[in-house]
Design an enzyme around this catalytic site. Structure first.
Site, mmCIF file in Angstrom:
data_model
loop_
_atom_site.group_PDB
_atom_site.id
_atom_site.type_symbol
_atom_site.label_atom_id
_atom_site.label_comp_id
_atom_site.label_asym_id
_atom_site.label_seq_id
_atom_site.Cartn_x
_atom_site.Cartn_y
_atom_site.Cartn_z
ATOM 1 N N LYS A 1 21.561 57.002 24.677
ATOM 2 C CA LYS A 1 22.001 57.299 26.050
ATOM 3 C C LYS A 1 21.963 56.057 26.925
ATOM 4 O O LYS A 1 22.812 55.871 27.788
ATOM 5 C CB LYS A 1 21.107 58.387 26.656
ATOM 6 C CG LYS A 1 21.325 59.754 26.048
ATOM 7 C CD LYS A 1 20.636 60.835 26.857
ATOM 8 C CE LYS A 1 20.726 62.174 26.150
ATOM 9 N NZ LYS A 1 20.066 63.263 26.894
ATOM 10 N N GLY A 2 20.966 55.205 26.720
ATOM 11 C CA GLY A 2 20.821 53.997 27.548
ATOM 12 C C GLY A 2 19.515 54.065 28.321
ATOM 13 O O GLY A 2 19.207 55.087 28.932
ATOM 14 N N ALA A 3 18.744 52.966 28.282
ATOM 15 C CA ALA A 3 17.370 52.997 28.795
ATOM 16 C C ALA A 3 17.168 52.209 30.088
ATOM 17 O O ALA A 3 16.074 52.204 30.622
ATOM 18 C CB ALA A 3 16.433 52.439 27.724
ATOM 19 N N ARG B 1 24.892 52.509 16.367
ATOM 20 C CA ARG B 1 23.833 53.446 16.790
ATOM 21 C C ARG B 1 24.160 53.895 18.215
ATOM 22 O O ARG B 1 24.333 53.075 19.104
ATOM 23 C CB ARG B 1 22.472 52.764 16.793
ATOM 24 C CG ARG B 1 21.390 53.664 17.419
ATOM 25 C CD ARG B 1 20.234 52.853 18.021
ATOM 26 N NE ARG B 1 19.440 52.179 17.036
ATOM 27 C CZ ARG B 1 18.815 51.017 17.275
ATOM 28 N NH1 ARG B 1 18.912 50.420 18.447
ATOM 29 N NH2 ARG B 1 18.096 50.452 16.337
ATOM 30 N N GLN C 1 25.662 52.503 24.392
ATOM 31 C CA GLN C 1 24.998 53.391 25.359
ATOM 32 C C GLN C 1 25.994 54.361 26.010
ATOM 33 O O GLN C 1 26.993 53.935 26.585
ATOM 34 C CB GLN C 1 24.366 52.529 26.452
ATOM 35 C CG GLN C 1 23.306 51.571 25.930
ATOM 36 C CD GLN C 1 23.145 50.334 26.783
ATOM 37 O OE1 GLN C 1 24.122 49.830 27.348
ATOM 38 N NE2 GLN C 1 21.932 49.820 26.877
ATOM 39 N N ASP D 1 20.125 45.663 19.177
ATOM 40 C CA ASP D 1 19.912 46.618 20.268
ATOM 41 C C ASP D 1 20.835 46.252 21.433
ATOM 42 O O ASP D 1 21.218 45.094 21.590
ATOM 43 C CB ASP D 1 18.468 46.525 20.776
ATOM 44 C CG ASP D 1 17.443 47.147 19.820
ATOM 45 O OD1 ASP D 1 17.838 47.819 18.861
ATOM 46 O OD2 ASP D 1 16.242 46.946 20.066
ATOM 47 N N MET D 2 21.157 47.241 22.258
ATOM 48 C CA MET D 2 21.956 46.935 23.448
ATOM 49 C C MET D 2 21.025 46.867 24.659
ATOM 50 O O MET D 2 20.230 47.776 24.883
ATOM 51 C CB MET D 2 23.033 48.011 23.653
ATOM 52 C CG MET D 2 24.040 47.657 24.721
ATOM 53 S SD MET D 2 24.878 46.080 24.447
ATOM 54 C CE MET D 2 26.121 46.519 23.234
ATOM 55 N N ARG E 1 9.629 53.534 28.106
ATOM 56 C CA ARG E 1 9.297 54.850 27.536
ATOM 57 C C ARG E 1 8.641 55.739 28.590
ATOM 58 O O ARG E 1 8.900 56.926 28.663
ATOM 59 C CB ARG E 1 8.348 54.707 26.334
ATOM 60 C CG ARG E 1 8.874 53.857 25.200
ATOM 61 C CD ARG E 1 10.096 54.422 24.494
ATOM 62 N NE ARG E 1 11.386 54.310 25.108
ATOM 63 C CZ ARG E 1 12.206 53.262 25.062
ATOM 64 N NH1 ARG E 1 11.855 52.165 24.454
ATOM 65 N NH2 ARG E 1 13.390 53.294 25.636
ATOM 66 N N THR F 1 18.589 59.996 19.453
ATOM 67 C CA THR F 1 18.220 60.773 20.634
ATOM 68 C C THR F 1 17.076 61.721 20.284
ATOM 69 O O THR F 1 16.906 62.081 19.112
ATOM 70 C CB THR F 1 19.423 61.594 21.146
ATOM 71 O OG1 THR F 1 19.026 62.363 22.281
ATOM 72 C CG2 THR F 1 19.983 62.536 20.084
ATOM 73 N N LYS G 1 16.772 42.098 19.744
ATOM 74 C CA LYS G 1 17.504 41.949 21.009
ATOM 75 C C LYS G 1 17.983 40.507 21.160
ATOM 76 O O LYS G 1 17.224 39.571 20.878
ATOM 77 C CB LYS G 1 16.598 42.306 22.185
ATOM 78 C CG LYS G 1 16.228 43.775 22.229
ATOM 79 C CD LYS G 1 15.394 44.114 23.446
ATOM 80 C CE LYS G 1 15.217 45.615 23.585
ATOM 81 N NZ LYS G 1 14.780 46.300 22.353
#
Ligand SMILES: Cc1cc2nc3c(=O)[nH]c(=O)nc-3n(C[C@H](O)[C@H](O)[C@H](O)COP(=O)(O)OP(=O)(O)OC[C@H]3O[C@@H](n4cnc5c(N)ncnc54)[C@H](O)[C@@H]3O)c2cc1C
Length: 312
Positions: free
Chosen positions: A189-191, A186, A165, A135-136, A291, A228, A101
């Site tokens: 969906k987006g976290a 990659r 995302q 990573d986004m 998570r 996913t 990141k």
């Protein structure tokens, strides 16, 4: 519902009491609760997890956890930890794929230093033929993440890729630009918990966007990764690939360590590329809370584990 549960976990993630309780028990033993999603604190733990994943016929990417560092010294420490990790992975002879990141490399402290740190990692990674995925993070960093990635791409760095995302309406245009470059993407969906003005809020919208972007990636992308655990997204991907005769080797699936292990092994057994994202390191708390926020049922598992740990 999506944003309510993310909101609760966002608040809990900011709680110092929760963090110190979790840090005390989370990775204490092999059965501790954070072990479900985090391989351990050391590179050796991550390498051991990677070996298990590879022995099961899957690929892996290792993420040395950390984000939002507040000083240049911390960013430098994270960079050096990545460089050491590169050497250890190369010596271990496992697959060479890292995820990181930009806020871990100092993006919020000083952008130029962050770019230098990323360059140090890419330079260290290249001779060993590592691939490095950026990573986004949350939407405050979307534009600058693309800017930095595209600048390095123009400078000739080809051993890097980026995550995008589907909950952001802007992503379709970003992906078309990445495809034109030939960059590896990659799709997730987006976290993060995002405001209505920048992100879709409902699952049907996020899913519809995911499917639209997946199609663009499978058609025009370079080795895209469809990341996913959602069976509907996986089925949509498989159906589209069948319809267009897109070979299995053209794309891969990715899932998180400890999430839907049944699906991971099932897809791998069917011959699909499956890469498991393995996080490790001491800074596991924000990752772990995201998570939990994705699946409130995980909280029951957390509470049971905490009760068990504190009575040990
Ligand atoms: C390899 C990989 C890399 C990622 N990188 C990024 C990134 O760079 N930036 C970013 O914003 N996000 C990232 N994510 C997270 C992603 O944005 C989602 O938050 C996460 O994958 C959950 O979404 P989903 O697609 O699985 O679908 P969802 O609709 O959230 O979930 C579908 C089903 O998957 C299962 N599931 C999902 N999450 C969990 C969980 N935590 N525990 C147990 N079961 C679960 C459940 O069965 C659920 O019903 C990444 C995800 C993966 C797999």
């Amino acid at each position: 519902m999506l944003s309510v549960s993310k909101g609760i976990f966002h608040a809990l993630a900011a709680s110092k009491g929760m963090k110190s309780l979790a840090s005390k028990y989370g990775l204490r033993t092999d059965r501790s609760f954070a072990r479900r999603f985090v391989a351990g604190e050391s590179v050796a733990d991550a390498i051991a997890a990677a070996r298990r994943i590879e022995a099961a016929g899957m690929m892996q990417t290792l993420d040395y956890l950390g984000e939002s560092v507040a000083t240049m010294a911390e960013a430098d420490r994270a960079t050096r930890a990545y460089l050491a990790t590169i050497n250890e992975i190369a010596a271990a002879g496992i697959g060479r794929n890292l995820s990181l990141k930009l806020t871990q490399l100092g993006l919020t402290v000083d952008r130029a230093t962050c770019v230098d740190n990323l360059r140090r990692i890419l330079d260290g990674a290249a001779p060993h033929e590592f691939f490095v995925r950026i990573d986004m993070e949350d939407s405050r960093y979307t534009q600058v993440t693309f800017d930095i990635f595209e600048t390095l791409w123009q400078q000739g760095y080809r051993n890097a890729g980026i995550a995008v995302q589907s909950y952001l309406p802007r992503t379709l245009a970003d992906v078309k630009r990445m495809n034109a470059l030939g960059a590896r993407v990659r799709l997730v969906k987006g976290a993060y918990r995002e405001p209505r003005r920048v992100a879709y809020q409902s699952k049907p919208q996020v899913d519809a966007s995911f499917i639209e972007i997946m199609r663009v990636l499978l058609t025009d992308g370079t080795s895209p990764a469809i990341a996913t655990h959602d069976p509907a997204m996986i089925d949509a991907t498989l159906a589209f690939a069948r319809e267009r005769d897109i070979p299995q080797g053209h794309y891969e699936f990715q899932m998180l360590y400890g999430v839907r292990r049944d699906l991971q092994t099932q897809l791998a057994a069917q011959g699909y590329g499956m890469r498991v994202y393995i996080p490790f390191g001491q800074e596991w708390f924000p990752y772990f809370m995201r998570r939990l926020g994705e699946r409130p049922a995980n909280v029951g598992f957390l509470v049971r584990s905490l009760l068990r740990e504190s009575s040990d």
